[in-house]
Design an enzyme around this catalytic site. Structure first.
Site, PDB file in Angstrom:
ATOM      1  N   CYS A   1       5.624  -0.262   7.105  1.00  0.00           N
ATOM      2  CA  CYS A   1       5.315   0.894   6.272  1.00  0.00           C
ATOM      3  C   CYS A   1       6.552   1.237   5.452  1.00  0.00           C
ATOM      4  CB  CYS A   1       4.922   2.067   7.171  1.00  0.00           C
ATOM      5  SG  CYS A   1       4.514   3.569   6.279  1.00  0.00           S
TER       6      CYS A   1
ATOM      7  N   HIS B   1      -4.696   1.695   7.125  1.00  0.00           N
ATOM      8  CA  HIS B   1      -3.323   2.194   7.297  1.00  0.00           C
ATOM      9  C   HIS B   1      -3.033   3.300   6.272  1.00  0.00           C
ATOM     10  CE1 HIS B   1       1.213   1.409   7.747  1.00  0.00           C
ATOM     11  NE2 HIS B   1       1.127   2.174   6.683  1.00  0.00           N
ATOM     12  N   GLU B   2      -3.390   3.050   5.018  1.00  0.00           N
ATOM     13  CA  GLU B   2      -3.122   4.055   3.968  1.00  0.00           C
ATOM     14  C   GLU B   2      -3.981   5.297   4.171  1.00  0.00           C
ATOM     15  OE1 GLU B   2      -0.519   3.548   2.504  1.00  0.00           O
ATOM     16  OE2 GLU B   2      -0.427   1.406   2.988  1.00  0.00           O
TER      17      GLU B   2
ATOM     18  N   GLY C   1       0.834  -1.193   0.000  1.00  0.00           N
ATOM     19  CA  GLY C   1       0.000   0.000   0.000  1.00  0.00           C
ATOM     20  C   GLY C   1       0.869   1.242   0.000  1.00  0.00           C
TER      21      GLY C   1
ATOM     22  N   HIS D   1      -2.510   7.799   6.554  1.00  0.00           N
ATOM     23  CA  HIS D   1      -1.457   8.663   5.996  1.00  0.00           C
ATOM     24  C   HIS D   1      -2.035   9.980   5.469  1.00  0.00           C
ATOM     25  CE1 HIS D   1       2.250   6.340   6.077  1.00  0.00           C
ATOM     26  NE2 HIS D   1       1.655   5.271   5.589  1.00  0.00           N
TER      27      HIS D   1
ATOM     28  N   GLN E   1       3.290  10.076   1.097  1.00  0.00           N
ATOM     29  CA  GLN E   1       4.566   9.355   1.175  1.00  0.00           C
ATOM     30  C   GLN E   1       5.468   9.627  -0.026  1.00  0.00           C
ATOM     31  OE1 GLN E   1       2.423   5.425   2.060  1.00  0.00           O
ATOM     32  NE2 GLN E   1       4.369   5.154   3.108  1.00  0.00           N
TER      33      GLN E   1
HETATM   34 NI    NI Z   1       2.438   3.303   5.497  1.00  0.00          NI
END
Ligand code: NI
Length: 171
Positions: free
Chosen positions: A94, A136-137, A46, A140, A51
């Site tokens: 991650c 989780h994504e 992911g 972000h 990021q």
């Molecule tokens: Ni991550």
């Protein structure tokens, strides 16, 4: 397509609140494709736009294993419309916290709405690993890393380790 550099924590660009996209146009589609390629090159499952230094609410996910057919999911403006009461604990990693892992508890099942690659509104039910990865994504996009879900002591240990590695690389 292009392989983008993935930002490693600690970094203020990972703490931003990303902005909704107005529409899924060619520019957003290119971002989605570049993110998927970058994620695959880095062996991730992911990736979220912050990021790679982009401030838009875009995530990509592909939890298929290397011997399976790829199953890429591209989402703009993902939003949870339902989460289960049952939680699931899973060891998370991650791409922005390389080689660091910790158990994180999150809802076991979710329903998420989003804009797909064509700009159409979609809803997806996810459980298990897929639900964990999508949550989780999505975190972000609000500047939240998986280490923000664990104890302050463990978080400090992980971030200190990454800071040390960064210093060594820049020395
Ligand atoms: Ni991550």
């Amino acid at each position: 397509m292009a392989v983008l550099d993935i930002i490693v924590a600690p970094d203020p660009r990972l703490k931003i609140t990303a902005l909704s996209v107005r529409a899924v146009d060619d520019d957003v589609r290119k971002l989605m494709d570049d993110m998927l390629e970058s994620m695959h090159v880095a062996n991730g499952i992911g990736l979220a736009a912050p990021q790679v230094g982009d401030q838009r609410r875009v995530i990509v996910v592909d939890i298929s294993s290397p011997d399976e057919k790829p199953a890429p999911i591209r989402m703009a403006n993902p939003a949870l419309v339902w989460v289960s009461d049952e939680e699931r604990s899973h060891e998370e990693g991650c791409l922005s916290l390389p080689e660091q892992y910790a158990e994180v508890e999150r809802p076991e099942a979710i329903r998420v709405k989003f804009l797909d690659y064509s700009g159409a509104e979609q809803e997806l039910n996810a459980t298990g690993m897929l639900a964990t990865c999508i949550q989780h994504e999505m975190d972000h996009l609000d500047g939240i890393l998986f280490v923000d879900h664990i104890s302050a002591l463990k978080r400090k240990m992980i971030l200190r380790r990454l800071t040390k590695i960064k210093k060594m690389e820049n020395a």
